[in-house]
Motif scaffolding. Structure first.
Motif, PDB file in Angstrom:
ATOM      1  N   ASP A  37     -59.941  -1.305   5.854  1.00  0.00           N
ATOM      2  CA  ASP A  37     -61.325  -1.142   5.416  1.00  0.00           C
ATOM      3  C   ASP A  37     -61.841   0.075   6.180  1.00  0.00           C
ATOM      4  OD1 ASP A  37     -61.919  -1.979   8.026  1.00  0.00           O
ATOM      5  OD2 ASP A  37     -62.449  -3.996   7.413  1.00  0.00           O
ATOM      6  N   ALA A  38     -63.065   0.470   5.974  1.00  0.00           N
ATOM      7  CA  ALA A  38     -63.577   1.701   6.592  1.00  0.00           C
ATOM      8  C   ALA A  38     -63.504   1.634   8.122  1.00  0.00           C
ATOM      9  CB  ALA A  38     -65.007   1.967   6.138  1.00  0.00           C
ATOM     10  N   GLU A  39     -63.893   0.518   8.707  1.00  0.00           N
ATOM     11  CA  GLU A  39     -63.895   0.390  10.166  1.00  0.00           C
ATOM     12  C   GLU A  39     -62.471   0.442  10.728  1.00  0.00           C
ATOM     13  OE1 GLU A  39     -65.298  -2.692  13.689  1.00  0.00           O
ATOM     14  OE2 GLU A  39     -66.032  -3.007  11.651  1.00  0.00           O
ATOM     15  N   THR A  40     -61.548  -0.271  10.091  1.00  0.00           N
ATOM     16  CA  THR A  40     -60.157  -0.274  10.542  1.00  0.00           C
ATOM     17  C   THR A  40     -59.537   1.111  10.393  1.00  0.00           C
ATOM     18  OG1 THR A  40     -59.960  -2.583   9.871  1.00  0.00           O
ATOM     19  CG2 THR A  40     -57.919  -1.405  10.246  1.00  0.00           C
ATOM     20  N   ALA A  41     -59.844   1.802   9.306  1.00  0.00           N
ATOM     21  CA  ALA A  41     -59.318   3.148   9.090  1.00  0.00           C
ATOM     22  C   ALA A  41     -59.835   4.104  10.169  1.00  0.00           C
ATOM     23  CB  ALA A  41     -59.692   3.651   7.702  1.00  0.00           C
ATOM     24  N   GLU A  42     -61.109   3.989  10.526  1.00  0.00           N
ATOM     25  CA  GLU A  42     -61.671   4.830  11.592  1.00  0.00           C
ATOM     26  C   GLU A  42     -60.978   4.548  12.920  1.00  0.00           C
ATOM     27  OE1 GLU A  42     -65.920   4.432  11.836  1.00  0.00           O
ATOM     28  OE2 GLU A  42     -66.205   5.173   9.791  1.00  0.00           O
ATOM     29  N   ASP A  43     -60.725   3.268  13.212  1.00  0.00           N
ATOM     30  CA  ASP A  43     -60.028   2.898  14.452  1.00  0.00           C
ATOM     31  C   ASP A  43     -58.611   3.470  14.459  1.00  0.00           C
ATOM     32  OD1 ASP A  43     -62.272   1.493  15.249  1.00  0.00           O
ATOM     33  OD2 ASP A  43     -61.451  -0.473  14.722  1.00  0.00           O
ATOM     34  N   LEU A  44     -57.927   3.411  13.319  1.00  0.00           N
ATOM     35  CA  LEU A  44     -56.572   3.936  13.212  1.00  0.00           C
ATOM     36  C   LEU A  44     -56.555   5.448  13.403  1.00  0.00           C
ATOM     37  CD1 LEU A  44     -53.573   3.585  12.637  1.00  0.00           C
ATOM     38  CD2 LEU A  44     -54.103   3.637  10.190  1.00  0.00           C
ATOM     39  N   ILE A  45     -57.490   6.149  12.767  1.00  0.00           N
ATOM     40  CA  ILE A  45     -57.578   7.602  12.922  1.00  0.00           C
ATOM     41  C   ILE A  45     -57.822   7.961  14.391  1.00  0.00           C
ATOM     42  CG2 ILE A  45     -59.011   9.635  12.427  1.00  0.00           C
ATOM     43  CD1 ILE A  45     -59.366   8.472   9.593  1.00  0.00           C
ATOM     44  N   SER A  46     -58.718   7.244  15.043  1.00  0.00           N
ATOM     45  CA  SER A  46     -59.028   7.496  16.449  1.00  0.00           C
ATOM     46  C   SER A  46     -57.780   7.316  17.318  1.00  0.00           C
ATOM     47  CB  SER A  46     -60.140   6.555  16.900  1.00  0.00           C
ATOM     48  OG  SER A  46     -60.418   6.732  18.265  1.00  0.00           O
ATOM     49  N   ALA A  47     -57.034   6.242  17.075  1.00  0.00           N
ATOM     50  CA  ALA A  47     -55.813   5.988  17.845  1.00  0.00           C
ATOM     51  C   ALA A  47     -54.770   7.072  17.583  1.00  0.00           C
ATOM     52  CB  ALA A  47     -55.249   4.611  17.498  1.00  0.00           C
ATOM     53  N   LEU A  48     -54.635   7.513  16.337  1.00  0.00           N
ATOM     54  CA  LEU A  48     -53.664   8.555  16.004  1.00  0.00           C
ATOM     55  C   LEU A  48     -54.038   9.894  16.633  1.00  0.00           C
ATOM     56  CD1 LEU A  48     -52.962   7.661  12.277  1.00  0.00           C
ATOM     57  CD2 LEU A  48     -51.392   7.401  14.217  1.00  0.00           C
ATOM     58  N   VAL A  49     -55.315  10.214  16.676  1.00  0.00           N
ATOM     59  CA  VAL A  49     -55.768  11.463  17.300  1.00  0.00           C
ATOM     60  C   VAL A  49     -55.469  11.414  18.800  1.00  0.00           C
ATOM     61  CG1 VAL A  49     -57.825  12.807  17.924  1.00  0.00           C
ATOM     62  CG2 VAL A  49     -57.488  12.056  15.564  1.00  0.00           C
ATOM     63  N   ARG A  50     -55.747  10.268  19.451  1.00  0.00           N
ATOM     64  CA  ARG A  50     -55.435  10.147  20.879  1.00  0.00           C
ATOM     65  C   ARG A  50     -53.935  10.313  21.112  1.00  0.00           C
ATOM     66  NH1 ARG A  50     -58.889   5.720  20.444  1.00  0.00           N
ATOM     67  NH2 ARG A  50     -57.146   4.298  20.729  1.00  0.00           N
ATOM     68  N   PHE A  51     -53.122   9.709  20.248  1.00  0.00           N
ATOM     69  CA  PHE A  51     -51.669   9.833  20.348  1.00  0.00           C
ATOM     70  C   PHE A  51     -51.241  11.290  20.181  1.00  0.00           C
ATOM     71  CE2 PHE A  51     -47.590  10.045  18.058  1.00  0.00           C
ATOM     72  CZ  PHE A  51     -46.761   9.499  19.022  1.00  0.00           C
ATOM     73  N   PHE A  52     -51.757  11.938  19.158  1.00  0.00           N
ATOM     74  CA  PHE A  52     -51.408  13.329  18.885  1.00  0.00           C
ATOM     75  C   PHE A  52     -51.800  14.234  20.059  1.00  0.00           C
ATOM     76  CE2 PHE A  52     -52.399  17.533  17.109  1.00  0.00           C
ATOM     77  CZ  PHE A  52     -51.150  17.860  16.595  1.00  0.00           C
ATOM     78  N   ASN A  53     -52.957  13.980  20.621  1.00  0.00           N
ATOM     79  CA  ASN A  53     -53.448  14.804  21.739  1.00  0.00           C
ATOM     80  C   ASN A  53     -52.561  14.702  22.983  1.00  0.00           C
ATOM     81  OD1 ASN A  53     -55.563  16.013  20.388  1.00  0.00           O
ATOM     82  ND2 ASN A  53     -57.013  14.401  20.950  1.00  0.00           N
ATOM     83  N   LEU A  54     -51.798  13.629  23.109  1.00  0.00           N
ATOM     84  CA  LEU A  54     -50.886  13.492  24.238  1.00  0.00           C
ATOM     85  C   LEU A  54     -49.798  14.563  24.213  1.00  0.00           C
ATOM     86  CD1 LEU A  54     -50.425   9.617  24.362  1.00  0.00           C
ATOM     87  CD2 LEU A  54     -51.764  11.045  25.936  1.00  0.00           C
ATOM     88  N   GLY A  55     -49.443  15.018  23.026  1.00  0.00           N
ATOM     89  CA  GLY A  55     -48.381  16.014  22.893  1.00  0.00           C
ATOM     90  C   GLY A  55     -48.871  17.434  22.761  1.00  0.00           C
ATOM     91  N   VAL A  56     -50.179  17.630  22.765  1.00  0.00           N
ATOM     92  CA  VAL A  56     -50.740  18.972  22.608  1.00  0.00           C
ATOM     93  C   VAL A  56     -50.964  19.571  23.988  1.00  0.00           C
ATOM     94  CG1 VAL A  56     -52.713  20.304  21.757  1.00  0.00           C
ATOM     95  CG2 VAL A  56     -51.841  18.372  20.432  1.00  0.00           C
TER      96      VAL A  56
END
Length: 59
Positions: A37-56
């Motif tokens: 749902d919208a809230e879960t999708a936002e949480d998933l995007i946030s987690a993926l961005v944090r994950f991605f930022n670990l490798g940048v």
């Protein structure tokens, strides 16, 4: 259980409210449907961005 995203498209069930799903493939090639749902999708995007930022590298 380990599941892998195979690049399949997002299925949109509704836009008001925003509902959909993403397919994942489990250990034994079983199909796992991740409902969003919208809230879960936002949480998933946030987690993926944090994950991605670990490798940048920080400049």
């Amino acid at each position: 259980m380990i599941a892998e995203y195979q690049g399949n498209d997002l299925t949109t069930v509704s836009t008001k409210p925003l509902l959909g799903s993403i397919e994942l493939i489990g250990d034994d090639d079983e199909l796992i449907e991740l409902h969003l749902d919208a809230e879960t999708a936002e949480d998933l995007i946030s987690a993926l961005v944090r994950f991605f930022n670990l490798g940048v590298p920080v400049s």
